[in-house]
Design a protein around this motif. Structure first.
Motif, PDB file in Angstrom:
ATOM      1  N   ALA A 517       0.817  -1.218   0.000  1.00 44.23           N
ATOM      2  CA  ALA A 517       0.000   0.000   0.000  1.00 44.23           C
ATOM      3  C   ALA A 517       0.846   1.261   0.000  1.00 44.23           C
ATOM      4  O   ALA A 517       0.356   2.343  -0.331  1.00 44.23           O
ATOM      5  N   SER A 518       2.113   1.143   0.373  1.00 47.72           N
ATOM      6  CA  SER A 518       2.972   2.326   0.447  1.00 47.72           C
ATOM      7  C   SER A 518       4.001   2.383  -0.676  1.00 47.72           C
ATOM      8  O   SER A 518       4.880   3.238  -0.678  1.00 47.72           O
ATOM      9  N   GLY A 534      -1.793   3.231  -1.503  1.00 43.42           N
ATOM     10  CA  GLY A 534      -2.844   3.230  -0.499  1.00 43.42           C
ATOM     11  C   GLY A 534      -2.642   4.241   0.589  1.00 43.42           C
ATOM     12  O   GLY A 534      -2.149   5.343   0.368  1.00 43.42           O
ATOM     13  N   ALA A 535      -3.036   3.880   1.812  1.00 43.44           N
ATOM     14  CA  ALA A 535      -2.922   4.774   2.954  1.00 43.44           C
ATOM     15  C   ALA A 535      -2.422   3.986   4.149  1.00 43.44           C
ATOM     16  O   ALA A 535      -2.548   2.772   4.219  1.00 43.44           O
ATOM     17  N   ILE A 548     -10.320   8.993   5.395  1.00 45.39           N
ATOM     18  CA  ILE A 548      -9.169   8.239   4.897  1.00 45.39           C
ATOM     19  C   ILE A 548      -9.597   7.333   3.746  1.00 45.39           C
ATOM     20  O   ILE A 548      -8.917   7.240   2.718  1.00 45.39           O
ATOM     21  N   SER A 552      -8.236   7.547  -0.168  1.00 47.53           N
ATOM     22  CA  SER A 552      -7.301   6.476  -0.525  1.00 47.53           C
ATOM     23  C   SER A 552      -7.588   5.923  -1.915  1.00 47.53           C
ATOM     24  O   SER A 552      -8.744   5.689  -2.279  1.00 47.53           O
ATOM     25  N   TRP A 554      -6.904   2.971  -2.657  1.00 47.07           N
ATOM     26  CA  TRP A 554      -7.225   1.564  -2.379  1.00 47.07           C
ATOM     27  C   TRP A 554      -8.286   1.533  -1.286  1.00 47.07           C
ATOM     28  O   TRP A 554      -8.036   1.146  -0.164  1.00 47.07           O
ATOM     29  N   LYS A 555      -9.482   1.924  -1.650  1.00 47.29           N
ATOM     30  CA  LYS A 555     -10.551   2.155  -0.672  1.00 47.29           C
ATOM     31  C   LYS A 555     -10.979   0.889   0.064  1.00 47.29           C
ATOM     32  O   LYS A 555     -11.195   0.908   1.282  1.00 47.29           O
ATOM     33  N   VAL A 558      -8.580  -0.208   2.847  1.00 47.64           N
ATOM     34  CA  VAL A 558      -8.734   0.572   4.080  1.00 47.64           C
ATOM     35  C   VAL A 558     -10.013   0.170   4.799  1.00 47.64           C
ATOM     36  O   VAL A 558     -10.026  -0.041   6.016  1.00 47.64           O
TER      37      VAL A 558
END
Length: 707
Positions: A517-518, A534-535, A548, A552, A554-555, A558
């Motif tokens: 995600a990062s 992502g977050a 958030i 994001s 990548w909902k 999360v």
């Protein structure tokens, strides 16, 4: 003497080959039990003698070979095998032989085994301290595979035969590898299987892999094409910027600006014109003529703003652009001729996908130079609505798994995680920004590793190399399964690949996917802008959780990790209610649902001989070297991504199918288009689980009766 009509010498050779093949299979599928390995090492460290005994029909040297592969052979001081002693644990006679050979009191022996009769009951009857090793996870896996094997003629069984092979093998593995092996491996392998099928179906001459994603995809293609039954593959410098510059004919137009908009979220003159690499001082001088600076943020609606229009129409600017375009066109035409794309009658290009922009730009550039093939087919994991609008009969696009024009539940989720599927198979080298000529040959020029974006990407390269190693290992398992089960068609893998798209997009576990995600990625047209997938996920619910999720890329990731399964369902229902059109409306505007067609050879504007026999795949060699270096570093960093307990694949499939049903019920109530399901069979999962539970219950009752 003849054996089955075969001469004795031939029979001996045949027997040796069969034994060697069985050993190969045993070494491929057997895994070390980490608990037993630690126990044996502990015993040896305390000077306790460790021996093994087995009711194996093959000689001890075969068992020794397997133990040696896992660095365990030296831990054993004695070896007793039924095929050599002619005695069995099953009858108890092998235990008598061991007691006599080792000259020990049976009460001083601890025997551990997984068979309740042979290892527990019979050893105790000889006075040995017997220990029945029962592992419910192992037994569940064993009975799951047994059910799959019994039902191997059912297409639904093949994905599970593959899934169970490596899902519990976490010894020495890290999260990046396991994500590649267990979830993204099925996605990309099934994609390449479909690519090969389509290439044969359309009788294409060569398959060209584009962009940085093409390196890993070509490796999978070549691995699955070891028998060379499919067209030749080539990894070419087909980046967005090279194809974009190749498609420009007479200066900058609105179409070119539209292509650049998706490249950056910071709209300045310098960013918008970055693909043309105009001298900084010249560009600044042109902007100042109209009262602007090249680094000024442009106002909303700037496409109709007079100062911006005057800059774009500036004569000096367009002269600078055309100098760059003409130089690039000459070099790229020569490079594509070297690579074999120019001169190929039917060519296929392969990329992860979305809009097929690189393919369109390539085709437009080939038309400008009068060298387009009779048929150019793009094969993609996923295609959006723009791809449908732009495809033509002789510039065709085909989506294998995800298509905005078809609402398959699993594949559709790929559009919620576009970034993940691009970054996961990214090569460990910079974007190809240009070309240079050396001794009449043209080579790609890569973005320097010293730029900010490459520094960011290089931090992630080792983890992505580990992930790609897992993907390739899955391809190896797939190839092995094809050999073990010849009645199974390769296309049986596709439901597994589709389901894994949904599992990654919607049900990714934070403990395994947080690093992904990062990850930073640059899909640039000359800028230095870095996207992040992502977050950061913190534990528990907070008041800014919904914010958030909204921000994001990548909902679902999360939502699932912050709000749980019910939270994910709520977010999915809300999002699809807003995005899925009414039943009376089309899914994509003006789709072209016709079929690819070759132009008539007589209508061709070219006749260029393709002499690429000595084409030096310079870019692939660079990518290979970068991958090996990153992979070596990635294995050293494995401790940073230690694997945690995996979700049950059956449980995730249940989550996925239930979410699909609930979303469809809500969409139906609102008269929206409905999803359909082509993933792993939920009915098969239920039957399989019931079979496993029955077998475990029988084992337990058997143990009670025996004891």
């Amino acid at each position: 003497m003849d054996v089955l009509g075969v001469a004795s010498v031939q029979a001996t050779e045949l027997a040796r080959n069969v034994l060697n093949f069985e050993l190969y299979l045993e070494e491929e599928v057997l895994k070390v039990d980490p608990g037993m390995s630690q126990l044996i090492q502990f015993a040896v460290s305390k000077d306790i003698k460790v021996i093994y005994c087995s009711d194996m029909y093959l000689p001890a040297r075969f068992i020794n070979s397997i133990l040696e592969k896992f660095n365990l052979l030296d831990l054993f001081s004695g070896r007793y095998v039924s095929s050599e002693t002619k005695l069995l644990k099953r009858t108890g006679n092998l235990f008598d032989y061991i007691i006599k050979s080792e000259s020990v009191n049976p009460k001083s022996i601890l025997h551990i085994g997984d068979n309740v009769v042979s290892d527990y009951v019979n050893s105790k009857s000889k006075g040995i301290c017997g220990l029945w090793l029962r592992d419910n996870v192992y037994q569940s896996r064993r009975y799951s595979l047994e059910y799959d094997h019994l039902n191997q003629h059912n297409p639904a069984s093949f994905p599970f035969l593959l899934a169970e092979q490596g899902r519990f093998d976490t010894t020495g593995k890290n999260s990046a590898y396991l994500v590649g092996r267990n979830t993204l491996g099925p996605v990309y392998t099934s994609f390449i299987v479909d690519v090969q099928k389509k290439a044969v179906e359309l009788n294409v001459d060569k398959v060209f892999f584009l962009a940085r994603e093409g390196f890993a995809l070509k490796r999978i293609y070549d691995y699955l094409n070891q028998n060379e039954t499919h067209p030749e593959s080539v990894y070419i410098a087909g980046s967005r910027i090279l194809s974009f510059l190749y498609s420009v004919d007479k200066g900058v137009g609105l179409r070119h600006l539209a292509d650049i908009f998706s490249n950056t979220s910071i709209y300045t003159i310098s960013n918008l014109l970055a693909p043309f690499a105009i001298d900084t001082e010249i560009l600044e001088k042109i902007c100042q003529k109209y009262g602007l600076s090249a680094s000024d943020i442009l106002p909303p609606g700037f496409l109709e703003w007079p100062p911006f229009i005057r800059i774009i129409e500036d004569e000096l600017l367009n002269d600078q652009i055309m100098v760059r375009i003409l130089e690039h066109r000459e070099l790229y035409t020569r490079y594509l001729t070297q690579a074999g794309l120019i001169g190929t009658s039917k060519a296929m290009v392969v990329d992860v996908g979305w809009g097929g922009q690189i393919q369109d730009n390539l085709f437009r550039g080939l038309q400008i130079t009068g060298s387009e093939p009779h048929l150019l087919v793009g094969c993609y994991l996923a295609l959006n609505e723009k791809a449908h609008q732009r495809k033509q009969p002789n510039n065709w696009k085909h989506a294998t798994h995800s298509d905005k024009g078809f609402m398959e539940w699993n594949g559709y989720s790929a559009f919620d995680t576009v970034f993940i599927y691009e970054a996961a198979v990214r090569a460990s080298h910079g974007t190809v920004l240009g070309l240079h000529k050396v001794n009449d040959e043209v080579f790609p020029s890569l973005k320097s590793d010293d730029t900010n974006s490459r520094i960011t990407e290089k931090f992630d390269d080792p983890y992505l190399a580990e992930l790609q190693r897992g993907i390739i290992d899955f391809s190896a398992s797939f190839s092995l399964c094809e050999q073990l089960y010849p009645s199974i068609a390769p296309t049986y893998l596709k439901p597994y690949g589709l389901t894994c798209i949904s599992l990654v997009s919607r049900f990714a576990d934070h403990s395994h996917y947080s690093w992904l995600a990062s990850v930073g990625n640059v899909a640039d047209l000359g800028t230095d802008y870095v996207n992040v997938a992502g977050a950061t996920i913190s534990n528990g619910f907070s008041f800014n959780t919904l914010k958030i999720i909204k921000q994001s890329p990548w909902k679902e990731f999360v939502a699932f990790n912050k709000l749980g399964f019910m939270g994910l369902i709520s977010i999915s229902v809300y999002r699809y209610l807003r995005s899925i059109p009414h039943r009376t409306a089309g899914l994509v505007p003006r789709p072209l649902f016709n079929f690819p067609q070759s132009r008539s050879p007589e209508a061709s504007l070219f006749d260029v001989p393709s002499d690429n026999k000595h084409f030096d795949d310079y870019l692939f060699k660079i990518a290979q070297a970068g991958h090996e270096q990153a992979s070596e570093l990635g294995r050293k960093l494995s401790s940073e991504l230690s694997p945690r307990e995996l979700y049950s694949i059956d449980k995730l499939i249940g989550y996925n199918y239930l979410t699909y049903r609930i979303v469809n019920v809500v969409l139906s109530l609102r008269n929206k288009h409905l999803f359909y399901y082509e993933g792993l069979s939920f009915k098969y999962v239920l039957k399989r689980r019931i079979y496993v539970l029955k077998k475990l219950a029988k084992d337990y009752l058997k143990f009670i009766r025996v004891v």
